[in-house]
Design an enzyme around this catalytic site. Sequence first.
Site, mmCIF file in Angstrom:
data_model
loop_
_atom_site.group_PDB
_atom_site.id
_atom_site.type_symbol
_atom_site.label_atom_id
_atom_site.label_comp_id
_atom_site.label_asym_id
_atom_site.label_seq_id
_atom_site.Cartn_x
_atom_site.Cartn_y
_atom_site.Cartn_z
ATOM 1 N N SER A 111 48.940 31.932 36.977
ATOM 2 C CA SER A 111 50.139 32.774 36.948
ATOM 3 C C SER A 111 49.797 34.212 37.302
ATOM 4 C CB SER A 111 50.776 32.739 35.557
ATOM 5 O OG SER A 111 51.825 33.694 35.470
ATOM 6 N N VAL A 112 50.637 34.833 38.121
ATOM 7 C CA VAL A 112 50.452 36.242 38.462
ATOM 8 C C VAL A 112 50.777 37.152 37.277
ATOM 9 C CG1 VAL A 112 51.016 35.831 40.889
ATOM 10 C CG2 VAL A 112 52.824 36.563 39.316
ATOM 11 N N ASN B 256 54.801 37.006 46.832
ATOM 12 C CA ASN B 256 56.171 36.525 46.933
ATOM 13 C C ASN B 256 56.704 35.959 45.622
ATOM 14 O OD1 ASN B 256 58.541 35.145 48.504
ATOM 15 N ND2 ASN B 256 57.465 33.438 47.529
ATOM 16 N N SER C 90 63.291 44.211 47.648
ATOM 17 C CA SER C 90 64.637 43.647 47.725
ATOM 18 C C SER C 90 65.631 44.778 47.912
ATOM 19 C CB SER C 90 64.973 42.884 46.447
ATOM 20 O OG SER C 90 66.334 42.475 46.437
ATOM 21 N N TYR D 290 65.023 43.017 37.438
ATOM 22 C CA TYR D 290 64.742 42.758 38.851
ATOM 23 C C TYR D 290 64.818 44.052 39.658
ATOM 24 C CZ TYR D 290 65.138 40.333 43.381
ATOM 25 O OH TYR D 290 64.950 39.895 44.665
ATOM 26 N N LYS E 173 61.625 45.574 41.700
ATOM 27 C CA LYS E 173 61.608 45.646 43.150
ATOM 28 C C LYS E 173 61.513 47.078 43.663
ATOM 29 C CE LYS E 173 61.487 41.330 44.083
ATOM 30 N NZ LYS E 173 60.160 40.784 44.444
ATOM 31 N N ALA F 97 67.620 35.551 51.728
ATOM 32 C CA ALA F 97 67.596 34.137 52.101
ATOM 33 C C ALA F 97 68.190 33.315 50.963
ATOM 34 C CB ALA F 97 66.168 33.674 52.389
#
Length: 310
Positions: free
Chosen positions: A78-79, A105, A157, A170, A174, A202
């Site tokens: 895990s990162v 990513n 993002s 988030y 980001k 995406a």
Amino acid sequence: MNVHTSERRFDGRVVVVTGGARGLGRAYAEMVAGLGAKVVVNDNGSALSGSGSDAGPAEEAAQALRAMGAEAVASTDSVATPEGGKAIIETALDTFGKIDVLIHNAGNNRFAALAETSYEDFRAVLDVHMLGAFHVVRPAFERMVKDGYGRVVLTGSIGGLYSMPGVVNYAMSKSAMIGLNNIVAIEGKDFGVKSNVILPGAVTRMAEGLDTSQYPPMGPELVAPVVGFLAHESCPVTGEMYVSVAGRIARAFITETEGVYQPSWTIDEVAGQLDAIRDDSRQWTFHPAEDGFGQHLARSFAMATAKAAG
């Protein structure tokens, strides 16, 4: 599986892709593998919230790359921890002897309004997106500097630039990629190490719960070539941010208005000059990797000196 063709190949290059088993990461891994790269597919197989783990996705993705004829191994660390991040990079070093490209990513999502979000949900997202980036960049960057070559692609993002309700974790994570990207670009400049940020749009697992019925085509395959360009040895830019959404590619950057100089200010004068301060007809844009910090100060000081002398 998408087959990419390009004169810009990755023969002999070792590429680590975090969150590489599904969605955007899978598209990146397949692309560079198809262009000759040796790939470490890192994915701990967690749910979208970041909870749990499953070795299956990474193993399946690595096997699919090997079936293409590529050299690929799975990493399920895990990162979210320093130890995990180091282990991911060591997988590349132990297996292939080096790391040329790091594509960070990996991501998760936990939605909640600011007034209602729990600290646990806040940290769960920061640990993967923001701290996770540091956890893999730190050991990768050290080796890249030693070897005199590296390419880093961080995932930002438009949610980090402009944000939306319900994702404070988030949004903060980001936007933090901007600072990390700048540092890698600045400190890596003399060592052949470049870093850029992809701001991808995406429809993947991350879009679960959203109404995407009116969206134009937004598959990961539209983003992958931009990442491939940023990850390639021929990439001429560093310390920059690139938007890729629904087939549109653009550069995003931070700018300032020229502003107003006075030798002293009062609150009322700030209010009275606000329109002039905010006037965006004259802008200053600085590049982080070309001493943007120093240029910002130099031009600000020059304005003060010139006005004082005048």
